[in-house]
Design a protein around this motif. Structure first.
Motif, PDB file in Angstrom:
ATOM      1  N   GLU A  96       0.837  -1.198   0.000  1.00  0.00           N
ATOM      2  CA  GLU A  96       0.000   0.000   0.000  1.00  0.00           C
ATOM      3  C   GLU A  96       0.877   1.256   0.000  1.00  0.00           C
ATOM      4  N   THR A  97       0.231   2.379  -0.249  1.00  0.00           N
ATOM      5  CA  THR A  97       0.942   3.661  -0.237  1.00  0.00           C
ATOM      6  C   THR A  97       0.550   4.461   0.997  1.00  0.00           C
ATOM      7  N   VAL A  98       1.448   5.364   1.380  1.00  0.00           N
ATOM      8  CA  VAL A  98       1.215   6.263   2.504  1.00  0.00           C
ATOM      9  C   VAL A  98       1.948   7.561   2.214  1.00  0.00           C
ATOM     10  N   ASP A  99       1.433   8.656   2.705  1.00  0.00           N
ATOM     11  CA  ASP A  99       2.069   9.950   2.501  1.00  0.00           C
ATOM     12  C   ASP A  99       3.026  10.267   3.636  1.00  0.00           C
ATOM     13  N   LEU A 100       4.238  10.665   3.287  1.00  0.00           N
ATOM     14  CA  LEU A 100       5.164  11.231   4.262  1.00  0.00           C
ATOM     15  C   LEU A 100       4.887  12.728   4.332  1.00  0.00           C
ATOM     16  N   ILE A 101       4.732  13.267   5.534  1.00  0.00           N
ATOM     17  CA  ILE A 101       4.381  14.675   5.703  1.00  0.00           C
ATOM     18  C   ILE A 101       5.557  15.397   6.354  1.00  0.00           C
ATOM     19  N   PHE A 102       6.161  16.328   5.616  1.00  0.00           N
ATOM     20  CA  PHE A 102       7.241  17.162   6.121  1.00  0.00           C
ATOM     21  C   PHE A 102       6.623  18.496   6.530  1.00  0.00           C
ATOM     22  N   THR A 103       6.727  18.855   7.798  1.00  0.00           N
ATOM     23  CA  THR A 103       6.134  20.099   8.296  1.00  0.00           C
ATOM     24  C   THR A 103       7.219  20.977   8.901  1.00  0.00           C
ATOM     25  N   ALA A 104       7.272  22.224   8.456  1.00  0.00           N
ATOM     26  CA  ALA A 104       8.246  23.182   8.986  1.00  0.00           C
ATOM     27  C   ALA A 104       7.506  24.337   9.653  1.00  0.00           C
ATOM     28  N   ILE A 105       7.817  24.587  10.907  1.00  0.00           N
ATOM     29  CA  ILE A 105       7.309  25.764  11.608  1.00  0.00           C
ATOM     30  C   ILE A 105       8.364  26.853  11.483  1.00  0.00           C
ATOM     31  N   LEU A 106       7.967  27.993  10.925  1.00  0.00           N
ATOM     32  CA  LEU A 106       8.915  29.062  10.624  1.00  0.00           C
ATOM     33  C   LEU A 106       8.872  30.148  11.693  1.00  0.00           C
ATOM     34  N   ASP A 107      10.035  30.718  11.968  1.00  0.00           N
ATOM     35  CA  ASP A 107      10.103  31.823  12.915  1.00  0.00           C
ATOM     36  C   ASP A 107       9.347  33.031  12.375  1.00  0.00           C
ATOM     37  N   LYS A 108       8.955  33.906  13.253  1.00  0.00           N
ATOM     38  CA  LYS A 108       8.214  35.105  12.868  1.00  0.00           C
ATOM     39  C   LYS A 108       9.029  35.947  11.889  1.00  0.00           C
ATOM     40  N   ASP A 109       8.357  36.425  10.850  1.00  0.00           N
ATOM     41  CA  ASP A 109       8.938  37.287   9.818  1.00  0.00           C
ATOM     42  C   ASP A 109       9.925  36.558   8.920  1.00  0.00           C
ATOM     43  N   TRP A 110       9.935  35.233   8.979  1.00  0.00           N
ATOM     44  CA  TRP A 110      10.773  34.449   8.077  1.00  0.00           C
ATOM     45  C   TRP A 110       9.895  33.621   7.144  1.00  0.00           C
ATOM     46  N   TYR A 111      10.372  33.386   5.944  1.00  0.00           N
ATOM     47  CA  TYR A 111       9.628  32.575   4.985  1.00  0.00           C
ATOM     48  C   TYR A 111      10.562  31.544   4.361  1.00  0.00           C
ATOM     49  N   LEU A 112       9.957  30.507   3.782  1.00  0.00           N
ATOM     50  CA  LEU A 112      10.709  29.400   3.194  1.00  0.00           C
ATOM     51  C   LEU A 112      10.263  29.204   1.747  1.00  0.00           C
ATOM     52  N   TYR A 113      11.225  29.100   0.831  1.00  0.00           N
ATOM     53  CA  TYR A 113      10.886  28.893  -0.571  1.00  0.00           C
ATOM     54  C   TYR A 113      10.294  27.497  -0.768  1.00  0.00           C
ATOM     55  N   SER A 114       9.324  27.417  -1.647  1.00  0.00           N
ATOM     56  CA  SER A 114       8.670  26.147  -1.936  1.00  0.00           C
ATOM     57  C   SER A 114       9.520  25.316  -2.907  1.00  0.00           C
ATOM     58  N   SER A 115       8.921  24.309  -3.493  1.00  0.00           N
ATOM     59  CA  SER A 115       9.660  23.385  -4.350  1.00  0.00           C
ATOM     60  C   SER A 115       9.135  23.349  -5.774  1.00  0.00           C
TER      61      SER A 115
END
Length: 704
Positions: A43-62
């Protein structure tokens, strides 16, 4: 990304010495979970990567163009026979915005970032681990910090299932597809256990360098809606562009003559309104079917091939070039008459089946003109998504079908339509010039990827300047083609179009000598390919004198404003001892927005540029470059115990270990042994402040 000018006020400068420069920064905090805790083998399952970002910081997507510049988030999995990857990485609803510095749309997350990767579980104890690369940037300070974390997923309960494939069995070709000659399947038994499989997450993957580690892109078996969130503004923009393309297609000369045929067919039909609506729906379905078939065949591997390999790009160039010559009147492109006549005979049978074949006849006959537009939409939607090609074709065909449906509903409108004549050939010729110009884009892609150097920036611009100049003269009646009607007087619309065309030509002319031409950034070859670039000259200062030393990596990297410098810290320190100057270290990156902004707005200042040229030995160290070094130059970092194989990996490790910092831009003035002379400096758009910083570093060196 063009931000407002950020000034370092006194309080920030005071705390900078004790906080920003004295610690390793990390602004994304990751957790790793499963979409469900219990699965069966196979069967398949989703791996979930979660990032909590500091205030006023952002992370580029993929999932935006990796060629724009910023570092995309990616996850490299350590291969193991207990699982296989299914489909591509799926970022969950990132935000989109246009960044002027990069000349394109980027996607990013604020506050929280979530990525999902589907895997197929092959054994009862899957070992799921690897490493991630990403980039976080500050909305307020202008700093950018690359990240590199290890991850491991634990706690999945696997139940054996009857009919499950053997645990050691390799995935089938339908489960994985690779990009690049060296790419391999995650379950390849010949792969070394320490090798990494880099999961490319962009919708349009860039070309793989010959020196990069093998990367693999996987075909998607995800739900069609997964790759296209309803709130995705880029999808709506794409649909609008496709709809407008359908309207443009109506002006092509292959389409206009079909209108009288449509009207005559429906004039004497019973249940005319119902059949007219069915006719329009049939047009949409036929065109959309094309997008559906392509989307099912598509995958990230196919998108990479389509986007970067020379075969499809040269093929597209040839198709556009041939259509361009046809539109200019050199020859006519028609489908085989026997095939078209057969479809037309089906249409003559009447009834609801005849309506469908009538629509099919329209599509076939009009394809000579609409084919290049449809092809452009399919190229633009390539990337393995299922929804995007379907929406593109549906939007295009809807615009294309609306007028035919209306004429079928109200055949009396034909009387008010302008007669076919010379104006149609004018439209055709204008499209021919545009086809020739756009054809060069495909040839340019292949040229850049394979370093043929056939279409450097100035050569590409020269072609465009000539093509659009000839278009302008054609609109004024100074040039004619074989099927043109005599132009006794130039109409006002043609005059206005010629004004726009010649204005565009004049705009392009400075680009021959290095003007950036930001409005055309997505169409032109890179600035670095131009041979004679006046924009490289410093403002108000003489070009820097060359050190006369052969430098490592000089074929890969270049300093702005014709500054002379090094790209290896040891070489820079050795030369600094020879000339008795301090070293100015520029920790930078290909994907660092603020680095480019500092170079354009601060380094270009005459006072700053003069100091950089005369008072320092410059070492530009790229921390995100993926060029792999010879194995003899690899080493294991004392900081994270990882083997550093690339130029960027070693430069980033040097910045962390030596200067306890991992942000860019980051500037250090050091002595010839690498010891700091003054506190480092980061993003500061005040040229006077930066010049004072350089003076302080020079004085500190002189005082030693």
């Amino acid at each position: 990304m063009k931000r407002s000018i950020f000034l370092f006020i006194i309080v920030c400068a005071f705390f900078a010495k004790t906080s920003v420069f004295a610690q390793i920064q990390k602004h994304a905090h990751w957790t790793y979970t499963f979409s469900k805790n219990d699965v069966k083998q196979g069967e398949t399952v989703d791996l979930i990567f979660t990032a909590i970002l500091d205030k006023d910081w952002y992370l580029y997507s993929s999932d935006f163009d990796p060629e724009l510049g910023p570092m995309l988030t990616s996850f490299a999995f350590t291969p193991d026979k207990s699982f296989s990857l299914v489909g591509k990485l799926k970022p969950q609803h990132p935000k989109t915005k246009y960044e002027e510095v990069w000349g394109g749309n980027v996607k990013f997350f604020d506050d929280k970032a979530v990525f999902k990767q589907t895997i197929k579980v092959l054994t009862d104890k899957p070992v799921i681990k690897g490493s991630s690369e990403y980039q976080t940037c500050s909305h307020t300070s202008g700093l950018c910090v690359p990240g590199n974390d290890d991850f491991e997923f634990k706690g999945l309960k696997v139940v054996a299932s009857a009919g499950t494939a053997p645990a050691l069995e390799s995935t089938t070709p339908s489960e994985t597809k690779s990009v690049g000659a060296n790419a391999v399947s995650p379950t390849d038994t010949t792969m070394q256990e320490t090798a990494n499989i880099a999961l490319s997450a962009g919708d349009s993957a860039g070309a793989m360098s010959e020196n990069e580690a093998p990367k693999i892109d996987l075909s998607s078996s995800e739900d069609p809606a997964a790759g296209a969130p309803a709130a995705d503004k880029s999808l709506w923009a794409f649909a609008l562009a496709a709809f407008l393309s359908g309207l443009v297609a109506l002006l092509t000369p292959c389409v206009f003559p079909i209108i009288p045929m449509t009207v005559s067919y429906f004039t004497n039909q019973t249940n005319g309104k119902v059949k007219a609506l069915l006719y329009g729906i049939s047009i949409v379905l036929i065109y959309t079917l094309i997008g559906t078939v392509v989307s099912r065949l598509n995958g990230p591997a196919f998108a990479n091939f389509l986007s970067t390999h020379w075969i499809p790009n040269v093929l597209f160039f040839g198709i556009f070039f041939v259509f361009g010559l046809s539109f200019l009147g050199l020859f006519e492109i028609v489908l085989p008459s026997a095939f078209v006549n057969k479809m037309d005979a089906k249409a003559d049978q009447g009834g609801y089946a005849g309506i469908f074949f009538m629509a099919f006849t329209l599509v076939l006959v009009s394809f000579s003109c609409t084919g290049p537009i449809v092809g452009s939409l399919l190229v633009a939607s390539a990337g393995g998504a299922v929804v995007k090609p379907i929406i593109g074709m549906a939007a295009f065909s809807s615009a294309f079908a609306i007028p035919f449906t209306l004429f079928a509903l109200f055949p009396q409108w034909l009387k008010s339509l302008p007669k076919s004549g010379g104006w149609l050939n004018t439209v055709k010729v204008v499209l021919g010039f545009l086809e020739l110009a756009l054809a060069l884009k495909f040839l340019s892609i292949a040229d850049q990827v394979y370093h043929w150097r056939l279409l450097d920036r100035e050569v590409y611009l020269a072609f465009w300047i000539v093509i659009f100049s000839m278009l302008g003269f054609y609109l004024l009646g100074k040039i004619s083609t074989p099927h043109d009607s005599p132009v006794e007087r130039v109409s006002v619309p043609r005059i206005l179009l010629s004004i726009i065309t010649f204005t565009f030509v004049i705009y392009m002319l400075p680009g021959m000598w290095g003007a950036p031409l930001k409005a055309l950034a997505g169409y032109l070859p890179p600035q670095s390919t131009i041979d004679f670039d006046l924009s490289k000259k410093g403002v108000g200062v003489a070009p820097a004198a060359s050190s006369g030393v052969t430098k490592k990596y000089a074929d890969l990297f270049h300093l702005p404003h014709e500054l002379d410098g090094f790209f290896d810290i040891k070489e820079a320190q050795a030369y600094a001892k020879k000339v008795n100057k301090p070293v100015f270290i520029d920790f930078t990156g290909h994907g660092c927005v603020n680095c480019r902004e500092m170079e354009a707005r601060v380094w270009s200042d005459p006072e700053v540029l003069k100091r950089l040229q005369n008072d320092f030995v410059i070492a530009a160290l790229y921390v995100d470059d993926k060029t792999e070094l010879p194995e003899s130059e690899w080493y294991t970092s004392k900081y994270d115990n990882k083997v550093k194989k690339t130029i960027g990996g070693q430069n980033a490790d040097f910045q962390i270990v030596k200067y306890n910092n991992n942000a860019q831009p980051h500037y250090c003035i050091v002595d010839q042994e690498g010891n700091l002379l003054v506190a480092p400096k980061n993003y500061d758009l005040n040229p006077a402040s930066f010049a004072a910083y350089l003076d302080k570093g020079k004085a500190a060196f002189a005082a030693k």
